[in-house]
Design a protein around this motif. Sequence first.
Motif, PDB file in Angstrom:
ATOM      1  N   SER A 103      -0.576   6.274  17.100  1.00 61.49           N
ATOM      2  CA  SER A 103       0.404   5.702  18.014  1.00 61.49           C
ATOM      3  C   SER A 103      -0.141   5.805  19.434  1.00 61.49           C
ATOM      4  O   SER A 103      -1.098   6.532  19.689  1.00 61.49           O
ATOM      5  CB  SER A 103       1.753   6.423  17.930  1.00 61.49           C
ATOM      6  OG  SER A 103       1.647   7.730  18.474  1.00 61.49           O
ATOM      7  N   LEU A 129      -0.678   1.581  15.569  1.00 57.68           N
ATOM      8  CA  LEU A 129       0.615   1.063  15.997  1.00 57.68           C
ATOM      9  C   LEU A 129       0.516   0.632  17.451  1.00 57.68           C
ATOM     10  O   LEU A 129      -0.032   1.353  18.283  1.00 57.68           O
ATOM     11  CB  LEU A 129       1.705   2.121  15.838  1.00 57.68           C
ATOM     12  CG  LEU A 129       1.839   2.776  14.460  1.00 57.68           C
ATOM     13  CD1 LEU A 129       3.060   3.690  14.432  1.00 57.68           C
ATOM     14  CD2 LEU A 129       1.913   1.741  13.346  1.00 57.68           C
ATOM     15  N   SER A 147      -0.495  -3.062  13.847  1.00 57.25           N
ATOM     16  CA  SER A 147       0.880  -3.501  13.658  1.00 57.25           C
ATOM     17  C   SER A 147       1.663  -3.337  14.947  1.00 57.25           C
ATOM     18  O   SER A 147       1.475  -2.350  15.672  1.00 57.25           O
ATOM     19  CB  SER A 147       1.577  -2.706  12.544  1.00 57.25           C
ATOM     20  OG  SER A 147       0.952  -2.921  11.298  1.00 57.25           O
ATOM     21  N   VAL A 149       4.466  -2.038  16.251  1.00 57.21           N
ATOM     22  CA  VAL A 149       5.517  -1.056  15.964  1.00 57.21           C
ATOM     23  C   VAL A 149       5.614  -0.149  17.183  1.00 57.21           C
ATOM     24  O   VAL A 149       4.756   0.708  17.402  1.00 57.21           O
ATOM     25  CB  VAL A 149       5.222  -0.228  14.704  1.00 57.21           C
ATOM     26  CG1 VAL A 149       6.310   0.825  14.495  1.00 57.21           C
ATOM     27  CG2 VAL A 149       5.099  -1.121  13.476  1.00 57.21           C
ATOM     28  N   ARG A 321      11.328  -0.323  12.243  1.00 60.73           N
ATOM     29  CA  ARG A 321      11.090   0.632  11.159  1.00 60.73           C
ATOM     30  C   ARG A 321      10.716  -0.086   9.871  1.00 60.73           C
ATOM     31  O   ARG A 321       9.858   0.371   9.109  1.00 60.73           O
ATOM     32  CB  ARG A 321      12.338   1.494  10.947  1.00 60.73           C
ATOM     33  CG  ARG A 321      12.638   2.428  12.105  1.00 60.73           C
ATOM     34  CD  ARG A 321      13.985   3.115  11.935  1.00 60.73           C
ATOM     35  NE  ARG A 321      14.366   3.851  13.126  1.00 60.73           N
ATOM     36  CZ  ARG A 321      15.550   4.421  13.299  1.00 60.73           C
ATOM     37  NH1 ARG A 321      16.476   4.336  12.350  1.00 60.73           N
ATOM     38  NH2 ARG A 321      15.817   5.080  14.425  1.00 60.73           N
ATOM     39  N   PHE A 324       7.170  -1.026   9.989  1.00 62.57           N
ATOM     40  CA  PHE A 324       6.336   0.140   9.687  1.00 62.57           C
ATOM     41  C   PHE A 324       6.234   0.357   8.181  1.00 62.57           C
ATOM     42  O   PHE A 324       5.144   0.610   7.648  1.00 62.57           O
ATOM     43  CB  PHE A 324       6.921   1.371  10.372  1.00 62.57           C
ATOM     44  CG  PHE A 324       6.149   2.637  10.129  1.00 62.57           C
ATOM     45  CD1 PHE A 324       4.972   2.897  10.816  1.00 62.57           C
ATOM     46  CD2 PHE A 324       6.602   3.576   9.215  1.00 62.57           C
ATOM     47  CE1 PHE A 324       4.257   4.060  10.594  1.00 62.57           C
ATOM     48  CE2 PHE A 324       5.897   4.744   8.983  1.00 62.57           C
ATOM     49  CZ  PHE A 324       4.715   4.990   9.674  1.00 62.57           C
ATOM     50  N   VAL A 328       2.540  -0.689   7.045  1.00 65.80           N
ATOM     51  CA  VAL A 328       1.749   0.543   7.091  1.00 65.80           C
ATOM     52  C   VAL A 328       1.893   1.335   5.790  1.00 65.80           C
ATOM     53  O   VAL A 328       0.938   1.481   5.037  1.00 65.80           O
ATOM     54  CB  VAL A 328       2.143   1.403   8.306  1.00 65.80           C
ATOM     55  CG1 VAL A 328       1.296   2.691   8.349  1.00 65.80           C
ATOM     56  CG2 VAL A 328       1.936   0.618   9.602  1.00 65.80           C
TER      57      VAL A 328
END
Length: 375
Positions: A103, A129, A147, A149, A321, A324, A328
């Motif tokens: 992240s 992310l 992604s 996110v 979410r 995710f 992921v």
Amino acid sequence: MRKSLFAFALAETCYCCRTHWGVWLRMKFRLPSIGKRFWPSETRDDQPWTDDDWPIEDSFETVRGAFNLVFETSGVRIFTASLIDASHLWTPLLGEKDVVIFSDPWTSRLEIARAAQAAARFPENLYFLCNDSQSFYLRKRILRNASLVNQNCFLDENLFFVDDRAEKIYDALYNARRSKTKRHYLASEIADVMRLALIYPHHDNGWYDLEEDQLPKHVYRNKANLRIGQVAQVINQSSVGLALSESEGACFASSEYLLCGVPVVSTPSKGGRSFWYDDENALIVDADPHAVFGGVSALIKAPRDPHRIRAAHIALMLRQRQTFLDEVLAPIAARFSLADWDYRSAFHACDLLKEFGFKKDCWRNLDEIRRTLSG
């Protein structure tokens, strides 16, 4: 089995070799003497890195970031980590069944993600992310798994809520570290004619480079750390929340305002907080005290429905979410044939914000990360 270990990637050394095996060999023999590397001033999207891009300084330095084992099933270990400068130092140590989900703690630079992936022996096991569309579209061209996110989707929406009984005793609230990067001075015109409240943490003065007497005039500031419920109370007592830094991460305070139904006045920013803004819940104004004052005045004169603000924010959190889960965790389960792993239940039982988050007692070095990976 689930366990958490917070470790921090350390000071950096040179990254050069273009093959994963070559990188691993180079890292193996250079790890004992870690030097600080300064990143190139510009992102190079169209050419490979060379030794000249990674100059070495002989000084040693540890940097702050998260590295945690979150899920372990059928021999597969899934870690979370903060994507920081030194991430490429330990990605060569990851095994074939080690997965890392990165992240962004701050506005990230593309070269950090590129280096972390290029140094890994199994780059397909790294997932990145992205807090905003800009970083996502830049990264997806060069990363195997990226992604969109935003990390704020992992906030617990039950901790911050609309309190209809709260009296609005502050016109504006700025919840931010006492740092020059937070640009408190932009609230100076508000302070002259309105009721300004300030919240800032008191447990980590090492981050502070702004003296208390440099803060704008205010009618309230916390004298000690507040509990989450107390922060929510002050937010509910405020008409507008402020987000004034030019560059940061996704900004938890911004989403905390919105979960309490309080609209935001923000300056243009990098890092992902604007991902959550729309025409109803925020005004983005110039980085000028008069413009910030005008934004707060406009929101006070035309108040928004706090429950609509909160509901819209939660709806976007839930969509994030789901992204995710779909982009992921589901691919990880499929890739390793983890048919018996209920990744949805595992996700809902896990406090990912804590796993990705920064901890004040988590100064670590590469040897500790190596020990964690060796099990």
